[in-house]
Motif scaffolding. Structure first.
Motif, PDB file in Angstrom:
ATOM      1  N   ALA A 270      23.617  41.686  32.528  1.00  0.00           N
ATOM      2  CA  ALA A 270      23.139  41.425  33.881  1.00  0.00           C
ATOM      3  C   ALA A 270      23.906  40.280  34.529  1.00  0.00           C
ATOM      4  O   ALA A 270      24.315  40.359  35.693  1.00  0.00           O
ATOM      5  CB  ALA A 270      21.645  41.117  33.844  1.00  0.00           C
ATOM      6  N   VAL A 271      24.129  39.205  33.771  1.00  0.00           N
ATOM      7  CA  VAL A 271      24.794  38.024  34.325  1.00  0.00           C
ATOM      8  C   VAL A 271      26.213  38.348  34.778  1.00  0.00           C
ATOM      9  O   VAL A 271      26.659  37.919  35.839  1.00  0.00           O
ATOM     10  CB  VAL A 271      24.822  36.885  33.288  1.00  0.00           C
ATOM     11  N   ALA A 272      26.935  39.114  33.961  1.00  0.00           N
ATOM     12  CA  ALA A 272      28.338  39.397  34.260  1.00  0.00           C
ATOM     13  C   ALA A 272      28.503  40.147  35.565  1.00  0.00           C
ATOM     14  O   ALA A 272      29.320  39.775  36.409  1.00  0.00           O
ATOM     15  CB  ALA A 272      28.955  40.191  33.114  1.00  0.00           C
ATOM     16  N   TYR A 273      27.707  41.211  35.739  1.00  0.00           N
ATOM     17  CA  TYR A 273      27.873  42.022  36.933  1.00  0.00           C
ATOM     18  C   TYR A 273      27.327  41.335  38.182  1.00  0.00           C
ATOM     19  O   TYR A 273      27.873  41.502  39.272  1.00  0.00           O
ATOM     20  CB  TYR A 273      27.222  43.387  36.730  1.00  0.00           C
ATOM     21  N   ILE A 274      26.270  40.556  38.029  1.00  0.00           N
ATOM     22  CA  ILE A 274      25.782  39.768  39.162  1.00  0.00           C
ATOM     23  C   ILE A 274      26.818  38.721  39.550  1.00  0.00           C
ATOM     24  O   ILE A 274      27.054  38.450  40.730  1.00  0.00           O
ATOM     25  CB  ILE A 274      24.439  39.091  38.814  1.00  0.00           C
ATOM     26  N   GLY A 275      27.481  38.140  38.536  1.00  0.00           N
ATOM     27  CA  GLY A 275      28.480  37.113  38.791  1.00  0.00           C
ATOM     28  C   GLY A 275      29.682  37.610  39.566  1.00  0.00           C
ATOM     29  O   GLY A 275      30.395  36.822  40.191  1.00  0.00           O
ATOM     30  N   ILE A 276      29.923  38.911  39.538  1.00  0.00           N
ATOM     31  CA  ILE A 276      31.022  39.473  40.321  1.00  0.00           C
ATOM     32  C   ILE A 276      30.763  39.297  41.819  1.00  0.00           C
ATOM     33  O   ILE A 276      31.685  39.079  42.608  1.00  0.00           O
ATOM     34  CB  ILE A 276      31.218  40.967  39.973  1.00  0.00           C
ATOM     35  N   PHE A 277      29.491  39.364  42.192  1.00  0.00           N
ATOM     36  CA  PHE A 277      29.131  39.296  43.607  1.00  0.00           C
ATOM     37  C   PHE A 277      28.575  37.933  44.015  1.00  0.00           C
ATOM     38  O   PHE A 277      28.504  37.625  45.195  1.00  0.00           O
ATOM     39  CB  PHE A 277      28.082  40.374  43.917  1.00  0.00           C
ATOM     40  N   VAL A 278      28.167  37.112  43.036  1.00  0.00           N
ATOM     41  CA  VAL A 278      27.565  35.810  43.330  1.00  0.00           C
ATOM     42  C   VAL A 278      28.398  34.720  42.666  1.00  0.00           C
ATOM     43  O   VAL A 278      28.748  34.837  41.500  1.00  0.00           O
ATOM     44  CB  VAL A 278      26.114  35.732  42.814  1.00  0.00           C
ATOM     45  N   GLY A 279      28.674  33.674  43.385  1.00  0.00           N
ATOM     46  CA  GLY A 279      29.389  32.535  42.803  1.00  0.00           C
ATOM     47  C   GLY A 279      30.721  32.278  43.477  1.00  0.00           C
ATOM     48  O   GLY A 279      31.155  31.154  43.594  1.00  0.00           O
ATOM     49  N   GLY A 280      31.406  33.334  43.903  1.00  0.00           N
ATOM     50  CA  GLY A 280      32.631  33.180  44.665  1.00  0.00           C
ATOM     51  C   GLY A 280      33.851  32.751  43.882  1.00  0.00           C
ATOM     52  O   GLY A 280      34.878  32.431  44.466  1.00  0.00           O
ATOM     53  N   ASP A 281      33.774  32.743  42.525  1.00  0.00           N
ATOM     54  CA  ASP A 281      34.930  32.284  41.751  1.00  0.00           C
ATOM     55  C   ASP A 281      35.470  33.385  40.834  1.00  0.00           C
ATOM     56  O   ASP A 281      36.232  33.114  39.922  1.00  0.00           O
ATOM     57  CB  ASP A 281      34.587  31.038  40.925  1.00  0.00           C
ATOM     58  N   TYR A 282      35.097  34.638  41.099  1.00  0.00           N
ATOM     59  CA  TYR A 282      35.604  35.749  40.304  1.00  0.00           C
ATOM     60  C   TYR A 282      36.781  36.392  41.030  1.00  0.00           C
ATOM     61  O   TYR A 282      36.655  36.845  42.173  1.00  0.00           O
ATOM     62  CB  TYR A 282      34.497  36.776  40.072  1.00  0.00           C
ATOM     63  N   LEU A 283      37.940  36.409  40.366  1.00  0.00           N
ATOM     64  CA  LEU A 283      39.120  37.040  40.933  1.00  0.00           C
ATOM     65  C   LEU A 283      39.197  38.473  40.437  1.00  0.00           C
ATOM     66  O   LEU A 283      39.450  38.722  39.268  1.00  0.00           O
ATOM     67  CB  LEU A 283      40.379  36.255  40.539  1.00  0.00           C
ATOM     68  N   PHE A 284      38.969  39.419  41.331  1.00  0.00           N
ATOM     69  CA  PHE A 284      38.821  40.819  40.933  1.00  0.00           C
ATOM     70  C   PHE A 284      40.167  41.444  40.585  1.00  0.00           C
ATOM     71  O   PHE A 284      41.174  41.232  41.241  1.00  0.00           O
ATOM     72  CB  PHE A 284      38.173  41.622  42.054  1.00  0.00           C
ATOM     73  N   SER A 285      40.148  42.212  39.489  1.00  0.00           N
ATOM     74  CA  SER A 285      41.246  43.115  39.159  1.00  0.00           C
ATOM     75  C   SER A 285      40.643  44.279  38.400  1.00  0.00           C
ATOM     76  O   SER A 285      39.657  44.126  37.664  1.00  0.00           O
ATOM     77  CB  SER A 285      42.306  42.407  38.304  1.00  0.00           C
ATOM     78  N   TRP A 286      41.219  45.469  38.562  1.00  0.00           N
ATOM     79  CA  TRP A 286      40.653  46.646  37.910  1.00  0.00           C
ATOM     80  C   TRP A 286      40.727  46.532  36.393  1.00  0.00           C
ATOM     81  O   TRP A 286      39.807  46.953  35.683  1.00  0.00           O
ATOM     82  CB  TRP A 286      41.378  47.911  38.390  1.00  0.00           C
ATOM     83  N   THR A 287      41.805  45.951  35.888  1.00  0.00           N
ATOM     84  CA  THR A 287      41.928  45.787  34.435  1.00  0.00           C
ATOM     85  C   THR A 287      40.816  44.904  33.891  1.00  0.00           C
ATOM     86  O   THR A 287      40.173  45.220  32.884  1.00  0.00           O
ATOM     87  CB  THR A 287      43.296  45.170  34.079  1.00  0.00           C
ATOM     88  N   ASN A 288      40.597  43.808  34.593  1.00  0.00           N
ATOM     89  CA  ASN A 288      39.545  42.885  34.167  1.00  0.00           C
ATOM     90  C   ASN A 288      38.175  43.540  34.257  1.00  0.00           C
ATOM     91  O   ASN A 288      37.352  43.415  33.350  1.00  0.00           O
ATOM     92  CB  ASN A 288      39.600  41.628  35.041  1.00  0.00           C
ATOM     93  N   PHE A 289      37.940  44.257  35.342  1.00  0.00           N
ATOM     94  CA  PHE A 289      36.635  44.885  35.545  1.00  0.00           C
ATOM     95  C   PHE A 289      36.368  45.967  34.500  1.00  0.00           C
ATOM     96  O   PHE A 289      35.263  46.055  33.939  1.00  0.00           O
ATOM     97  CB  PHE A 289      36.571  45.488  36.956  1.00  0.00           C
ATOM     98  N   LEU A 290      37.381  46.809  34.216  1.00  0.00           N
ATOM     99  CA  LEU A 290      37.202  47.873  33.236  1.00  0.00           C
ATOM    100  C   LEU A 290      37.008  47.316  31.820  1.00  0.00           C
ATOM    101  O   LEU A 290      36.172  47.801  31.052  1.00  0.00           O
ATOM    102  CB  LEU A 290      38.399  48.828  33.279  1.00  0.00           C
ATOM    103  N   SER A 291      37.783  46.286  31.499  1.00  0.00           N
ATOM    104  CA  SER A 291      37.633  45.681  30.171  1.00  0.00           C
ATOM    105  C   SER A 291      36.278  44.999  30.036  1.00  0.00           C
ATOM    106  O   SER A 291      35.666  45.009  28.961  1.00  0.00           O
ATOM    107  CB  SER A 291      38.755  44.671  29.917  1.00  0.00           C
TER     108      SER A 291
END
Length: 334
Positions: A270-291
């Motif tokens: 729960a924390v990981a996926y919420i952290g993608i949208f909350v916090g503002g310090d997640y740099l998105f990449s498909w490789t990172n997201f899939l892993s």
């Protein structure tokens, strides 16, 4: 620990096991979010001072509960230090590295790298307690670690210091979990004695270290002490520090160190996926997201296998269950 005590631990009602696990999961989730708010959103400069606040809160709450006869634990004497060692050292290491890594890492990467705690806990239980595990559980752990490594390799915000802190936090968490379970076998200390004397023994050295390094001055000079919202979040973090430690002890008491670690893995989903949208310090990449998704999926599989094995003991190591073995008194409590 004796076979009789092992049996007593295994015979805790399933409702208590599940309730303590859910309590720990909820507490762990909430304090991660609150700590992240204090250290990142408000840019509070001292994770060490925040840890001291959590220790002091634990001492005050338990002491007040003791003098009001709400809880019971022994009065302090020199024997207490010997009984509880090395938990205080592991406790402060876990506290400091956990807060440091929370501040320096995004929530998704923090929760991914925390998966190494599962592997470390398994190794410590095998080394210190002589436990063995089924092939399916070992394979699921390898999958989790592999997913974490892939996610870490694609982290666009790679920080050597942050990764060092999180891996140290994993080691301290694993050691603290195993030794907490062992110390809970001491009927003199009990759950509350373990919590109280852990905090009491280490709070003064930690406070001195904070003052000596200038960390205390930075914390006291923080400009937002007049901000009501910050003060609320800070006090909430202090109280949640006590709640988290209590929930860890409770979950370890009714379950095992490994089960407590697995519950943390479930919470991390729960924390990981919420952290993608909350916090503002997640740099998105498909490789990172899939892993990240692979890692979390492996965590769920591992959790299912572990909880299934804890509910259905007795199968051999070739099955899907964890192999149960007798542990002597010298091996300490599991």
């Amino acid at each position: 620990m004796s076979a009789a005590v092992c049996k007593e631990t295994a015979e805790h009602p399933r409702l208590l096991k599940l309730s303590s696990a859910l309590f720990y999961a909820g507490s762990s989730f909430l304090i991660t979010v609150v700590n992240k708010t204090v250290l990142t959103s408000f840019r509070f400069p001292s994770f060490l001072f925040l840890g001291i606040g959590q220790m002091i809160t634990t001492i005050i709450v338990l002491y007040l509960a003791k003098i009001n006869n709400t809880v019971k634990f022994p009065d302090f004497d020199r024997g207490v230090i010997l009984k509880i060692f090395p938990l205080p050292l592991l406790y402060v290491g876990n506290h400091v590295t956990g807060l440091a890594s929370t501040k320096k890492l995004s929530l998704p990467m923090f929760t991914v790298l925390r998966k190494f705690t599962i592997l470390m806990t398994m190794i410590l239980e095998a080394y210190l307690l002589g436990k063995t595990f089924s092939r399916s559980i070992i394979c699921s752990v390898v999958t989790i670690v592999f997913g974490a490594m892939v996610a870490a390799s694609s982290d666009l915000a790679f920080d050597v210091e942050a990764y060092t802190f999180i891996l140290l936090n994993d080691a301290f968490t694993a050691a603290s979990g195993v030794y907490t379970k062992m110390k809970l076998g001491d009927q003199d200390l009990g759950k509350y004695g373990v919590l109280f004397y852990n905090s009491l023994i280490i709070v003064f050295p930690t406070l001195l270290a904070s003052a000596f390094t200038g960390d205390l001055h930075k914390a006291l000079s923080f400009e937002d002490w007049s901000n009501v919202t910050f003060i609320f979040c800070f006090l909430l973090s202090c109280f949640m520090g006590f709640v988290l430690m209590y929930s860890i002890v409770l979950c370890s008491y009714y379950n095992s160190a490994l089960t407590t670690t697995v519950v943390g893995a479930i919470k991390n989903v729960a924390v990981a996926y919420i952290g993608i949208f909350v916090g503002g310090d997640y740099l998105f990449s498909w490789t990172n997201f899939l892993s990240l998704s692979i890692c979390m999926s492996g965590g769920l599989v591992y959790s299912y296998l572990t909880f299934s094995s804890s509910q259905s003991p007795g199968k051999n190591a070739g099955g899907t269950q964890e192999q149960k073995i007798p542990i002597t008194h010298d091996s300490s409590r599991t």
